[in-house]
Design a protein around this motif. Sequence first.
Motif, PDB file in Angstrom:
ATOM      1  N   LYS A  28     -23.860  37.886  43.913  1.00 13.92           N
ATOM      2  CA  LYS A  28     -23.988  36.619  43.181  1.00 13.92           C
ATOM      3  C   LYS A  28     -23.526  36.839  41.737  1.00 13.92           C
ATOM      4  CE  LYS A  28     -25.309  32.634  41.478  1.00 13.92           C
ATOM      5  NZ  LYS A  28     -24.466  31.434  41.724  1.00 13.92           N
ATOM      6  N   SER A  29     -22.752  35.894  41.193  1.00 15.09           N
ATOM      7  CA  SER A  29     -22.280  36.031  39.805  1.00 15.09           C
ATOM      8  C   SER A  29     -23.455  36.331  38.891  1.00 15.09           C
ATOM      9  CB  SER A  29     -21.599  34.739  39.346  1.00 15.09           C
ATOM     10  OG  SER A  29     -20.381  34.551  40.027  1.00 15.09           O
ATOM     11  N   LEU A  82     -18.382  43.156  42.537  1.00 14.02           N
ATOM     12  CA  LEU A  82     -19.449  42.777  41.611  1.00 14.02           C
ATOM     13  C   LEU A  82     -18.952  41.563  40.839  1.00 14.02           C
ATOM     14  CD1 LEU A  82     -22.168  43.910  40.559  1.00 14.02           C
ATOM     15  CD2 LEU A  82     -20.866  45.374  39.021  1.00 14.02           C
ATOM     16  N   SER A  83     -19.671  40.425  40.932  1.00 15.44           N
ATOM     17  CA  SER A  83     -19.210  39.210  40.244  1.00 15.44           C
ATOM     18  C   SER A  83     -19.991  39.018  38.948  1.00 15.44           C
ATOM     19  CB  SER A  83     -19.423  37.980  41.146  1.00 15.44           C
ATOM     20  OG  SER A  83     -19.110  36.792  40.435  1.00 15.44           O
ATOM     21  N   VAL A  84     -19.275  38.664  37.887  1.00 12.74           N
ATOM     22  CA  VAL A  84     -19.942  38.386  36.610  1.00 12.74           C
ATOM     23  C   VAL A  84     -19.518  37.012  36.095  1.00 12.74           C
ATOM     24  CG1 VAL A  84     -20.206  40.815  35.940  1.00 12.74           C
ATOM     25  CG2 VAL A  84     -18.142  39.565  35.260  1.00 12.74           C
ATOM     26  N   ALA A  85     -20.464  36.305  35.476  1.00 10.70           N
ATOM     27  CA  ALA A  85     -20.187  34.963  34.952  1.00 10.70           C
ATOM     28  C   ALA A  85     -21.009  34.760  33.681  1.00 10.70           C
ATOM     29  CB  ALA A  85     -20.540  33.894  35.978  1.00 10.70           C
ATOM     30  N   ASP A  91     -21.252  37.579  26.263  1.00  5.46           N
ATOM     31  CA  ASP A  91     -21.997  38.022  27.458  1.00  5.46           C
ATOM     32  C   ASP A  91     -21.047  38.691  28.450  1.00  5.46           C
ATOM     33  OD1 ASP A  91     -24.356  37.087  26.484  1.00  5.46           O
ATOM     34  OD2 ASP A  91     -24.615  35.481  27.952  1.00  5.46           O
ATOM     35  N   ASN A  92     -19.886  38.075  28.658  1.00  2.00           N
ATOM     36  CA  ASN A  92     -18.929  38.662  29.602  1.00  2.00           C
ATOM     37  C   ASN A  92     -18.482  40.039  29.120  1.00  2.00           C
ATOM     38  OD1 ASN A  92     -18.489  36.997  31.911  1.00  2.00           O
ATOM     39  ND2 ASN A  92     -17.526  35.480  30.591  1.00  2.00           N
ATOM     40  N   SER A 113     -15.066  30.075  36.007  1.00  5.26           N
ATOM     41  CA  SER A 113     -15.655  28.731  35.974  1.00  5.26           C
ATOM     42  C   SER A 113     -16.810  28.694  34.990  1.00  5.26           C
ATOM     43  CB  SER A 113     -16.146  28.325  37.362  1.00  5.26           C
ATOM     44  OG  SER A 113     -15.039  27.964  38.148  1.00  5.26           O
ATOM     45  N   CYS A 114     -17.012  29.794  34.263  1.00  2.00           N
ATOM     46  CA  CYS A 114     -18.124  29.818  33.323  1.00  2.00           C
ATOM     47  C   CYS A 114     -17.853  28.804  32.207  1.00  2.00           C
ATOM     48  CB  CYS A 114     -18.338  31.206  32.760  1.00  2.00           C
ATOM     49  SG  CYS A 114     -16.843  32.149  32.577  1.00  2.00           S
TER      50      CYS A 114
END
Length: 296
Positions: A28-29, A82-85, A91-92, A113-114
């Motif tokens: 999950k992001s 690994l998803s990051v948002a 933060d990214n 899409s953040c």
Amino acid sequence: MNAAGIRCATTDDLDNLITSNAGAYVTKSATPDPRVGNPSPRMKGLPNGSINAMGLPNHGLDYYLDYVLADQKKRPDRMNFLSVAGITLDDNLQMLHTIQDSAFNGFTELNLSCPNVPGKPQVGYDFGRVQEVLTAVFDFFTKPLGVKLPPYFDMAHFDQIAAILNRYPLAFVNTINSVGNGLVINAETETAVLKPKGGFGGIGGASIKPIALANVRALRLRLNPTIAIIGTGGVVNGQDVFEHLLCGADMVQIGSKFGFEGTPLFDRLNQELSAIMATKGYTSIADFKGKLKTLD
Ligand SMILES: CC(C)(C)CCc1c(C(=O)O)[nH]c(=O)[nH]c1=O
């Protein structure tokens, strides 16, 4: 494999994925810290898909990084994503520094899409911002990284986003995310079905397949061949997988349908795709990948 966000937010979800016949999984992001997300109802199944405004509920980056690190020790041969948002660019960058400095050697999926600064569209729809983000990221990040894109609907936008992405050493592009800000209503109660955002949410499922296929094809035709494409959107059966591959996808993700069916879906899709390939006399995906014909 699964699409980020669907049955991949907890270690139980992820254990189910690694014991299934999915070829890979994505978490999950994540945001730097855990998030509760939006109030429910925040996701609804529809006759041919889903609508959601989850609001990025997740256990925080460390939770998912710990999981994939443990997994890569147990199964060094398997792919994991690994998803990051991040809600902000900082933060990214903070999360990507943590990943860069860790022992993780799988794929990182940066969700574009953040949200952007208030009053501006999501990052994926602000091309200048996409450049700023990717320039800042590739200033230090050297591990395999791809971006998750929202759907585009205009030929000029396909040209613009591809021209930007081609400037960076991306491992992959994942297209598409849910079709943003749809609205589903209950005519009997005269009410929106979701609570957050006045009922507006991302649309997934069979109804978005034509949009997903167009984005896969348009980007395949425009992106450097060094950038792999993950096709996401509208996959419910083996034929849909075949169509994504025909448009040029190297890997296919399933969101809404996986949400409803669970991990038996991967066995069914593999069987259905194999049957289609056998009927057509294909012995490998390379026989037809990206070979969509046109009528000219
Ligand atoms: C939309 C965001 C909340 C900014 C990112 C997470 C996300 C969500 C979500 O967590 O609401 N749902 C989607 O269909 N796609 C997404 O990328």
